[in-house]
Write an enzyme that holds these catalytic residues in place. Sequence first.
Site, PDB file in Angstrom:
ATOM      1  N   ASP A  42       0.849  -1.197   0.000  1.00  0.00           N
ATOM      2  CA  ASP A  42       0.000   0.000   0.000  1.00  0.00           C
ATOM      3  C   ASP A  42       0.884   1.246   0.000  1.00  0.00           C
ATOM      4  O   ASP A  42       1.610   1.505   0.962  1.00  0.00           O
ATOM      5  CB  ASP A  42      -0.888  -0.024   1.257  1.00  0.00           C
ATOM      6  CG  ASP A  42      -2.054   0.935   1.127  1.00  0.00           C
ATOM      7  OD1 ASP A  42      -2.019   1.819   0.243  1.00  0.00           O
ATOM      8  OD2 ASP A  42      -3.006   0.801   1.916  1.00  0.00           O
ATOM      9  N   ASP A  43       0.853   1.998  -1.087  1.00  0.00           N
ATOM     10  CA  ASP A  43       1.619   3.244  -1.218  1.00  0.00           C
ATOM     11  C   ASP A  43       3.132   3.014  -1.326  1.00  0.00           C
ATOM     12  O   ASP A  43       3.920   3.917  -1.025  1.00  0.00           O
ATOM     13  CB  ASP A  43       1.352   4.205  -0.035  1.00  0.00           C
ATOM     14  CG  ASP A  43      -0.090   4.679   0.049  1.00  0.00           C
ATOM     15  OD1 ASP A  43      -0.911   4.236  -0.788  1.00  0.00           O
ATOM     16  OD2 ASP A  43      -0.402   5.474   0.947  1.00  0.00           O
ATOM     17  N   CYS A  82      -6.063   4.202  -3.153  1.00  0.00           N
ATOM     18  CA  CYS A  82      -6.285   2.815  -2.726  1.00  0.00           C
ATOM     19  C   CYS A  82      -7.535   2.152  -3.295  1.00  0.00           C
ATOM     20  O   CYS A  82      -7.460   1.117  -3.946  1.00  0.00           O
ATOM     21  CB  CYS A  82      -6.357   2.749  -1.201  1.00  0.00           C
ATOM     22  SG  CYS A  82      -4.938   3.433  -0.364  1.00  0.00           S
ATOM     23  N   ARG A  86      -7.765  -0.908  -6.107  1.00  0.00           N
ATOM     24  CA  ARG A  86      -8.102  -2.279  -5.706  1.00  0.00           C
ATOM     25  C   ARG A  86      -9.319  -2.810  -6.459  1.00  0.00           C
ATOM     26  O   ARG A  86      -9.397  -3.993  -6.811  1.00  0.00           O
ATOM     27  CB  ARG A  86      -8.366  -2.337  -4.199  1.00  0.00           C
ATOM     28  CG  ARG A  86      -7.089  -2.254  -3.394  1.00  0.00           C
ATOM     29  CD  ARG A  86      -7.283  -1.547  -2.051  1.00  0.00           C
ATOM     30  NE  ARG A  86      -6.008  -0.973  -1.661  1.00  0.00           N
ATOM     31  CZ  ARG A  86      -5.098  -1.612  -0.932  1.00  0.00           C
ATOM     32  NH1 ARG A  86      -5.348  -2.807  -0.451  1.00  0.00           N
ATOM     33  NH2 ARG A  86      -3.944  -1.049  -0.655  1.00  0.00           N
ATOM     34  N   LYS A 139      -5.540  -5.697   3.906  1.00  0.00           N
ATOM     35  CA  LYS A 139      -6.471  -4.556   3.800  1.00  0.00           C
ATOM     36  C   LYS A 139      -7.406  -4.725   2.599  1.00  0.00           C
ATOM     37  O   LYS A 139      -6.940  -4.849   1.470  1.00  0.00           O
ATOM     38  CB  LYS A 139      -5.659  -3.271   3.666  1.00  0.00           C
ATOM     39  CG  LYS A 139      -6.455  -2.063   3.206  1.00  0.00           C
ATOM     40  CD  LYS A 139      -5.572  -0.836   3.106  1.00  0.00           C
ATOM     41  CE  LYS A 139      -6.176   0.202   2.181  1.00  0.00           C
ATOM     42  NZ  LYS A 139      -5.369   1.421   2.087  1.00  0.00           N
ATOM     43  N   HIS A 141     -10.691  -2.670   1.819  1.00  0.00           N
ATOM     44  CA  HIS A 141     -11.020  -1.311   1.358  1.00  0.00           C
ATOM     45  C   HIS A 141     -11.959  -1.263   0.155  1.00  0.00           C
ATOM     46  O   HIS A 141     -11.899  -0.346  -0.658  1.00  0.00           O
ATOM     47  CB  HIS A 141      -9.744  -0.509   1.056  1.00  0.00           C
ATOM     48  CG  HIS A 141      -9.916   0.954   1.390  1.00  0.00           C
ATOM     49  ND1 HIS A 141      -8.979   1.921   1.130  1.00  0.00           N
ATOM     50  CD2 HIS A 141     -10.968   1.613   1.951  1.00  0.00           C
ATOM     51  CE1 HIS A 141      -9.415   3.090   1.519  1.00  0.00           C
ATOM     52  NE2 HIS A 141     -10.627   2.932   2.019  1.00  0.00           N
ATOM     53  N   SER A 164      -8.389   1.576   5.330  1.00  0.00           N
ATOM     54  CA  SER A 164      -7.025   2.044   5.559  1.00  0.00           C
ATOM     55  C   SER A 164      -6.690   2.161   7.040  1.00  0.00           C
ATOM     56  O   SER A 164      -7.556   2.417   7.871  1.00  0.00           O
ATOM     57  CB  SER A 164      -6.814   3.413   4.895  1.00  0.00           C
ATOM     58  OG  SER A 164      -6.697   3.252   3.515  1.00  0.00           O
ATOM     59  N   HIS A 242       1.581   2.354   3.989  1.00  0.00           N
ATOM     60  CA  HIS A 242       0.628   3.466   4.149  1.00  0.00           C
ATOM     61  C   HIS A 242       0.813   4.044   5.550  1.00  0.00           C
ATOM     62  O   HIS A 242       0.999   3.282   6.498  1.00  0.00           O
ATOM     63  CB  HIS A 242      -0.783   2.889   3.985  1.00  0.00           C
ATOM     64  CG  HIS A 242      -1.892   3.867   3.857  1.00  0.00           C
ATOM     65  ND1 HIS A 242      -2.315   4.636   4.915  1.00  0.00           N
ATOM     66  CD2 HIS A 242      -2.691   4.192   2.810  1.00  0.00           C
ATOM     67  CE1 HIS A 242      -3.325   5.392   4.508  1.00  0.00           C
ATOM     68  NE2 HIS A 242      -3.587   5.148   3.239  1.00  0.00           N
ATOM     69  N   ASP A 294      -0.374  -0.612  -4.746  1.00  0.00           N
ATOM     70  CA  ASP A 294      -1.690  -0.110  -5.194  1.00  0.00           C
ATOM     71  C   ASP A 294      -1.638   1.292  -5.785  1.00  0.00           C
ATOM     72  O   ASP A 294      -2.543   1.706  -6.492  1.00  0.00           O
ATOM     73  CB  ASP A 294      -2.709  -0.166  -4.050  1.00  0.00           C
ATOM     74  CG  ASP A 294      -2.444   0.857  -2.959  1.00  0.00           C
ATOM     75  OD1 ASP A 294      -1.279   1.267  -2.770  1.00  0.00           O
ATOM     76  OD2 ASP A 294      -3.404   1.244  -2.269  1.00  0.00           O
ATOM     77  N   ASN A 295      -0.594   2.044  -5.468  1.00  0.00           N
ATOM     78  CA  ASN A 295      -0.406   3.389  -6.037  1.00  0.00           C
ATOM     79  C   ASN A 295       0.968   3.890  -5.601  1.00  0.00           C
ATOM     80  O   ASN A 295       1.666   3.220  -4.832  1.00  0.00           O
ATOM     81  CB  ASN A 295      -1.520   4.369  -5.608  1.00  0.00           C
ATOM     82  CG  ASN A 295      -1.763   4.410  -4.117  1.00  0.00           C
ATOM     83  OD1 ASN A 295      -2.778   3.921  -3.633  1.00  0.00           O
ATOM     84  ND2 ASN A 295      -0.833   4.967  -3.364  1.00  0.00           N
ATOM     85  N   LYS A 315       1.435   9.511  -5.202  1.00  0.00           N
ATOM     86  CA  LYS A 315       0.041   9.155  -4.910  1.00  0.00           C
ATOM     87  C   LYS A 315      -0.924  10.321  -5.132  1.00  0.00           C
ATOM     88  O   LYS A 315      -0.599  11.469  -4.807  1.00  0.00           O
ATOM     89  CB  LYS A 315      -0.033   8.697  -3.454  1.00  0.00           C
ATOM     90  CG  LYS A 315      -1.435   8.369  -2.963  1.00  0.00           C
ATOM     91  CD  LYS A 315      -1.404   7.872  -1.533  1.00  0.00           C
ATOM     92  CE  LYS A 315      -2.805   7.537  -1.050  1.00  0.00           C
ATOM     93  NZ  LYS A 315      -2.817   6.896   0.270  1.00  0.00           N
TER      94      LYS A 315
HETATM   95 MG    MG Z   1      -2.617   3.048  -1.396  1.00  0.00          MG
END
Ligand code: MG
Length: 474
Positions: A42-43, A82, A86, A139, A141, A164, A242, A294-295, A315
């Site tokens: 994540d991130d 996010c 996803r 996660k 989300h 998150s 994240h 994811d980003n 992001k």
């Molecule tokens: Mg993310």
Amino acid sequence: MRLNLRFSFFALLQLVWVSLSPCYCEVLAQDTKPNIIVIFCDDLGWGDLGCFGNPVIRTPNIDRMASEGQKWTQFYVAAPVCTPSRAALMTGRYPIRNGMTSAKRAVLFPDSGGGLPPEEITLAEMLKDAGYTTGIVGKWHLGHLPEYLPTAQGFDSYFGIPYSNDMDKTGGPGYMAEVRKDTSYYPQFEHYNVPLMRNTEIIERPADQNTLTKRYTEEAIRFIEDNAKQPFFLYLPHSMPHIPLFASANFRGRSPRGLYGDVVEELDASVGAILDTLRDLKLDSKTLVVFSSDNGPWLSFETHGGSAGPLRAGKGTTFEGGMRVPTIFWWPGKILPSTKQDLGSTLDFMATFCAIAGGELPENRKLDSYDLSDVLFRDLESPRQEMFYWTNAQLHAVRRGPWKLHLKMREAVNYGKEVELAKPELYNLEHDISEKYNLADKLPESVELMLKLVDEHLLDIDPHEDMLAIPLRK
Ligand code: MG
């Protein structure tokens, strides 16, 4: 004659065995259906791994995975934040089609109650129909109410947090202000009332986030061991890196990169433990493992955010730093080790996994998913020739070959103000990885060709009904 007789005898024997054994087809299917694991950070930025050029963060396990597998340098998510990212991975469809652009605020905030529409076909549902056991650790989300939880969207089991790790903040200082005062700031998990769930039950609240990566890893390994004898799909969307950043005691204070480095090094150890488990169980030759993010990095958190390396911004933006993610495919003996410059996307997991698993794609809806098998297994060219950069139900940019045309953009650092460009901007990403040199005035014909591509794409888009009130362009 004798040979024929012998053949007939064995054929008869096989026929008898087959007819007496109702499990024959299943056994055959198990042998031919590889396991599939998606490890999704994540991130995590494009520049945060050793094998993608980070000079400080130590990621020996992910680096080894890359050297044994395929490292993709031009691989994209379908949104720079996010939830829509996803949703695209799960369905093989741009978020504008499945209703999960970040404009659908319901899912972004825990007090409201939206989620991925149940009529969407998820990766888990497609693979379950193909005979897989499906599990998610991490996660989600895509909706936290019972009707949207993973167990309602094709997953047999779920362990993790539903949204998150910075949501449900109940107290404590502002994270960004603390980081700016002291870069060694370490948060307290008690300030985030995030639930940890098993299937549909909350088992801990607030979740002790110090040990989230550690517990996700243990849970993932248990899932692999429990399902070693049957085809399985394991989706492992980590909560880290994240913010708020947390690392377990064994990793805290170790990395020269500071807390962000500690967190990524723990994720690297997690990848190592999972690949070691596959080797120990002799599942490595029949398991596809994909690693991605994811980003891009959350740059506004300064040293607590990651790095996009040479890519512009991070992001929340549709610059390369927001949507190009470090991606590796690993399957020893099956995937040809190499570095790939072809275009690919998490959108393509649906068609690729479906081909590998012998599944069936949904036929009653448009997919944005390409089967990447030719690149993975046959060293041929990627069928993906273009990428559309959507955010908030707005099409910001398009890429085809080396060319990227921006129609709109956000301010570079964060979820900044949306800027309507007076004129589209054209970049050659292969000559200009950092999107510095706008060539639109020099190449008006290329701009026209790209605008045509945009028009064709918008005509092809059938927005989800929740999106209809939002103008697609201008
Ligand atoms: Mg993310």
